[in-house]
Write an enzyme that holds these catalytic residues in place. Structure first.
Site, mmCIF file in Angstrom:
data_model
loop_
_atom_site.group_PDB
_atom_site.id
_atom_site.type_symbol
_atom_site.label_atom_id
_atom_site.label_comp_id
_atom_site.label_asym_id
_atom_site.label_seq_id
_atom_site.Cartn_x
_atom_site.Cartn_y
_atom_site.Cartn_z
ATOM 1 N N VAL A 1 2.695 3.739 -4.961
ATOM 2 C CA VAL A 1 3.622 2.831 -4.287
ATOM 3 C C VAL A 1 4.969 3.546 -4.196
ATOM 4 C CG1 VAL A 1 2.532 0.651 -4.939
ATOM 5 C CG2 VAL A 1 4.186 1.707 -6.483
ATOM 6 N N SER A 2 5.840 3.048 -3.355
ATOM 7 C CA SER A 2 7.113 3.728 -3.129
ATOM 8 C C SER A 2 8.112 3.529 -4.271
ATOM 9 C CB SER A 2 7.747 3.249 -1.816
ATOM 10 O OG SER A 2 7.002 3.719 -0.714
ATOM 11 N N THR A 3 8.197 2.283 -4.786
ATOM 12 C CA THR A 3 9.209 1.981 -5.801
ATOM 13 C C THR A 3 8.596 1.257 -6.990
ATOM 14 O OG1 THR A 3 9.766 -0.178 -4.869
ATOM 15 C CG2 THR A 3 10.920 1.732 -3.962
ATOM 16 N N GLN B 1 7.288 -2.351 -6.909
ATOM 17 C CA GLN B 1 5.946 -2.647 -6.396
ATOM 18 C C GLN B 1 4.875 -2.404 -7.459
ATOM 19 O OE1 GLN B 1 6.718 0.200 -3.138
ATOM 20 N NE2 GLN B 1 5.994 -1.392 -1.765
ATOM 21 N N GLU C 1 6.145 -0.626 3.267
ATOM 22 C CA GLU C 1 6.381 0.772 2.924
ATOM 23 C C GLU C 1 6.577 1.617 4.169
ATOM 24 O OE1 GLU C 1 4.029 2.885 0.249
ATOM 25 O OE2 GLU C 1 4.232 1.468 -1.389
#
Length: 223
Positions: A72-74, A77, A172
């Site tokens: 996941v990006s961050t 999440q 995303e």
């Protein structure tokens, strides 16, 4: 959950994988050197196991790892990350696949400098990874997936894409687009920031050029 695009190959794709022509595959099929499989509609196809056998790799004694890769990006999440992992474990259990390693990664799909992702690629090149399982292509990499898939195949590693759209958040994609815009805006800002210096450098270069012309003109007259 369509993984046939990963494990099965059309003659053209399989020929490219082996570095031979389609005509060579057809001849091998007729001679029995490398028999093609047939679909119910009598279309030829080849499997990844055939590729490994052709390369002389014993699939029965293959001790390389099966790896789950979730991203996941961050860190906000985290719940989605855990959902990815849980879904992939269920998928592996249903297929009777034993998972040797589970990689949980944070970072943009546009970032090629993700530490865990690069470590995974290093293990691929070291012939330690048999299969990488992801929920969606963009979990592995946002752009250039086909290239990386071929790269892994060269080291006899298969990427299995489960294609679960629900676990690939559209937010995303927006974040990645914003990051691209941010990168180019920073570059543009940098050009504006140094615009005066660039103009100054151009003026200096022009003065030097004009000066050199004057010197050459004077020398020409003297001679």
């Amino acid at each position: 959950m369509n993984t046939s695009n990963i494990t099965n190959y059309k003659p053209k794709d399989f020929a490219e994988l082996l570095g031979v022509s389609v005509k060579t595959l057809q001849r091998w099929d007729r001679e029995g050197t490398l028999k093609a499989n047939r679909t119910p509609t009598d279309r030829r196809y080849y499997t990844y196991d055939q590729y490994l056998q052709f390369k002389g790799i014993n699939t029965e004694d293959d001790q390389r790892q099966v790896v789950i890769y979730a991203r996941v990006s961050t860190k906000n999440q985290k719940d989605d990350l855990q959902n990815q992992v849980a879904f992939l474990r269920q998928f592996c259990n249903a297929k009777g696949m034993i998972v040797d390693q589970c990689i949980e990664d944070y970072g943009s799909g546009l970032d090629y400098n993700r530490k865990k992702w690069n470590e995974l690629l290093d293990e691929v090149m070291e012939q330690k990874i048999k299969t990488i399982i992801v929920t969606h292509k963009d979990r592995f990499i946002r752009f250039g997936y086909d290239w990386f898939e071929k790269f892994c195949t060269k080291f006899n590693t298969t990427i299995v894409v489960v294609n679960n759209e629900e676990l690939s958040p559209q937010e995303e994609l927006v974040q990645d687009i914003v990051s691209i815009l941010h990168m180019f805006s920073c570059r543009l800002y940098g050009l504006r920031k140094y615009k005066k210096q660039i103009e100054k450098d151009v003026e200096i270069a022009k003065e030097l050029q004009d000066g050199n012309k004057s010197v050459r003109g004077t020398e020409s007259q003297d001679s």
